[in-house]
Design an enzyme around this catalytic site. Structure first.
Site, mmCIF file in Angstrom:
data_model
loop_
_atom_site.group_PDB
_atom_site.id
_atom_site.type_symbol
_atom_site.label_atom_id
_atom_site.label_comp_id
_atom_site.label_asym_id
_atom_site.label_seq_id
_atom_site.Cartn_x
_atom_site.Cartn_y
_atom_site.Cartn_z
ATOM 1 N N TRP A 162 -9.636 0.630 -6.291
ATOM 2 C CA TRP A 162 -9.077 1.939 -5.916
ATOM 3 C C TRP A 162 -7.613 2.057 -6.344
ATOM 4 O O TRP A 162 -7.145 3.107 -6.768
ATOM 5 C CB TRP A 162 -9.247 2.091 -4.401
ATOM 6 C CG TRP A 162 -8.767 3.344 -3.755
ATOM 7 C CD1 TRP A 162 -7.813 3.440 -2.785
ATOM 8 C CD2 TRP A 162 -9.234 4.683 -3.974
ATOM 9 N NE1 TRP A 162 -7.647 4.744 -2.389
ATOM 10 C CE2 TRP A 162 -8.510 5.528 -3.102
ATOM 11 C CE3 TRP A 162 -10.176 5.265 -4.832
ATOM 12 C CZ2 TRP A 162 -8.705 6.912 -3.061
ATOM 13 C CZ3 TRP A 162 -10.364 6.647 -4.784
ATOM 14 C CH2 TRP A 162 -9.638 7.446 -3.918
ATOM 15 N N LYS A 174 4.340 1.934 -2.208
ATOM 16 C CA LYS A 174 4.904 3.121 -2.862
ATOM 17 C C LYS A 174 6.314 3.342 -2.300
ATOM 18 O O LYS A 174 7.260 3.674 -3.006
ATOM 19 C CB LYS A 174 4.048 4.359 -2.576
ATOM 20 C CG LYS A 174 2.546 4.216 -2.889
ATOM 21 C CD LYS A 174 1.806 5.534 -2.643
ATOM 22 C CE LYS A 174 0.353 5.410 -2.182
ATOM 23 N NZ LYS A 174 -0.595 4.737 -2.997
ATOM 24 N N SER A 185 0.830 -1.198 0.000
ATOM 25 C CA SER A 185 0.000 0.000 0.000
ATOM 26 C C SER A 185 0.868 1.253 0.000
ATOM 27 O O SER A 185 1.735 1.372 -0.846
ATOM 28 C CB SER A 185 -0.904 -0.066 1.235
ATOM 29 O OG SER A 185 -2.098 0.564 0.962
ATOM 30 N N HIS A 207 -7.472 -5.289 -1.485
ATOM 31 C CA HIS A 207 -6.258 -4.598 -1.082
ATOM 32 C C HIS A 207 -5.561 -5.376 0.040
ATOM 33 O O HIS A 207 -6.140 -5.570 1.099
ATOM 34 C CB HIS A 207 -6.669 -3.214 -0.575
ATOM 35 C CG HIS A 207 -5.556 -2.240 -0.453
ATOM 36 N ND1 HIS A 207 -4.840 -1.813 -1.535
ATOM 37 C CD2 HIS A 207 -5.042 -1.597 0.618
ATOM 38 C CE1 HIS A 207 -3.932 -0.933 -1.133
ATOM 39 N NE2 HIS A 207 -4.034 -0.789 0.173
#
Ligand code: GCU
Length: 437
Positions: free
Chosen positions: A365, A276, A272, A415
């Site tokens: 998303w 990044k 998540s 996710h």
């Protein structure tokens, strides 16, 4: 610095193929507005876009060989991400110090040797300290390759080890440290699985470097780098993702000194916003041998140019996560097509080192298809450097891993990580870091 940089006006001829649709439409129940900004989940409304070509210099010259990539284009792209997205981080701190808290304790039913090391980041006693916890295969005959994870919680919450002392995490409500009895952990790392495959595992809590809220600036590492008289951060100054990534490099500084670890075979993993983070850590610090990012989404590997799911505007909306990025990043919100960089170039910065993108087919998303397309567009850089790219332009279905030097795997679900993901990680790690068995 509010003007668009000179390279923003250039457009390069790299048009992407769309790939075959692999998963179901986003359900109607998903919110179509976030932070007051519309969210698109309709493939027909994604629009067309042209990506910046990683193999064309900002001045229009083609990048023809590995030397031109390494000496010219790679630094140019790195600089774009530094100044326009994550912010410029400092180097290794002079006062950095490693304090071994626990040298080697038998753990995990004798399978592991546990080592704990505090990484002091500054001479100031009130400065943040990284509490690194390592598990090494108990019967290793030599230096082992290792997976370094950055976690949403203290190690005592990230690993199933009842004998590990309970760590501390930040409470976002009170802005104080509390025992890590709960926290956003995204499941535990199956350490025994990795040990059995010949890998060591190390993990630390991202909040050890800086708490994950806007006010975290005054509690974390970045406050120690303000220039004299500086009260606010400048447009290119580092955001907290760059600070967390910098923390991974500090963990690597330590691992280079650890005689049980082969520092040339250290892989990194995070999910998540920490997906990044590992993308940026791997891009920035070439000591990392391999990167596994999980659901990094927007601001990670997903293409910002694709208007699907989260966008730069959502990410940098004042009520959401502007503090995680350089201030400059917000100006590309609504104009990702004008930005000089996109997710495929972040992936390209990892080349020629192996990179695995792990997503989920219902993580709308984070735009799993946008991550696949980024990997496709990073392919030419891997190929230029003599490596295997994805070798397909068709978006694979969930549970169909594509594992070359570039890898893509979408689990069946949302996710996060599911048990099966770890089996894929181990496959990918073994393929590339070949531990002695
Ligand atoms: C939010 C954010 C994402 C981020 C995620 C996470 O959903 O919008 O960009 O990846 O939080 O860190 O879990």
């Amino acid at each position: 610095m509010n003007k668009l940089p000179f390279y923003a006006s250039l457009s390069f001829a790299c048009v992407l193929l769309s790939g075959a649709a692999a998963s179901a439409q986003a359900p109607a129940s998903l919110p179509r507005v976030a932070a007051g900004i519309p969210v698109n989940y309709d493939e027909d409304k994604v629009g067309t876009y042209t990506l910046p070509d990683p193999l064309v210099m900002a001045d229009g010259k083609p990048v023809k060989d590995a030397a031109a990539w390494n000496k010219k284009r790679r630094p140019e792209i790195l600089r774009m991400f530094e100044t326009q997205q994550f912010g410029v981080a400092p180097g290794r701190p002079k006062a950095e110090r490693f304090e071994v808290i626990e040298q080697g304790t038998a753990a995990l039913d004798g399978k592991a040797l546990r080592r704990r090391v505090d990484i002091h980041l500054n001479a100031d006693k009130s400065a943040p300290v990284i509490h690194l916890v390592e598990y090494l295969p108990a019967h290793a005959s030599g230096k082992v390759p290792l997976l370094l994870n950055i976690s949403f919680s203290a190690a005592s919450n990230t690993v199933d080890d009842p004998t590990l002392p309970v760590g501390e995490i930040w409470d976002a409500k009170t802005k104080a440290k509390v025992p890590a009895t709960q926290g956003r952990a995204f499941g535990k790392i199956p350490v025994p699985l990795l040990l059995d495959a010949g890998f060591g595992v190390a993990t630390f809590y991202y909040g050890d470097v800086e708490p994950d809220y806007a006010e975290g600036f005054s509690q974390g590492i970045r406050r120690f780098y303000l220039k004299k008289g500086q009260t606010e951060r400048g447009p290119e100054d580092w955001g907290s993702i760059a600070a967390w990534a910098w923390g991974m490099s500090r963990a690597m500084d330590y691992l280079e000194t650890d005689k049980s670890v082969d520092a040339k075979r250290v892989a990194i993993h995070g999910i998540s916003r920490l997906g990044k983070t590992v993308m940026w850590a791997g891009a920035h610090d070439q000591r990392f041998a391999l990167v596994i990012e999980s659901c990094s989404g927007e601001g990670g590997t997903a293409l910002s140019s694709r208007n699907y799911g989260e966008t730069i505007a959502h990410l940098t909306a004042p009520s959401r996560f502007p503090y995680q990025f350089a201030e400059n990043y917000a100006k590309w919100g609504g104009f990702p097509d004008k930005a000089p960089m996109d997710g495929h170039m972040l992936a390209a910065l990892i080349a020629p080192r192996p990179l695995l993108l792990q997503t989920g087919d219902t993580d709308y998303w984070s735009d799993p298809k946008g991550e696949f397309l980024a990997a496709v567009a990073a392919g030419p850089v891997y190929k230029l450097l003599g490596k295997d790219a994805l070798d397909t332009e068709t978006w694979p279905k969930a549970k169909e891993p594509v594992l070359h030097d570039l890898g893509y795997y979408m689990h069946d679900g949302g996710h996060g990580m599911v048990a099966g993901d770890w089996e894929i990680y181990v496959r990918f790690l073994k393929m590339h870091l070949q531990p002695a068995q």
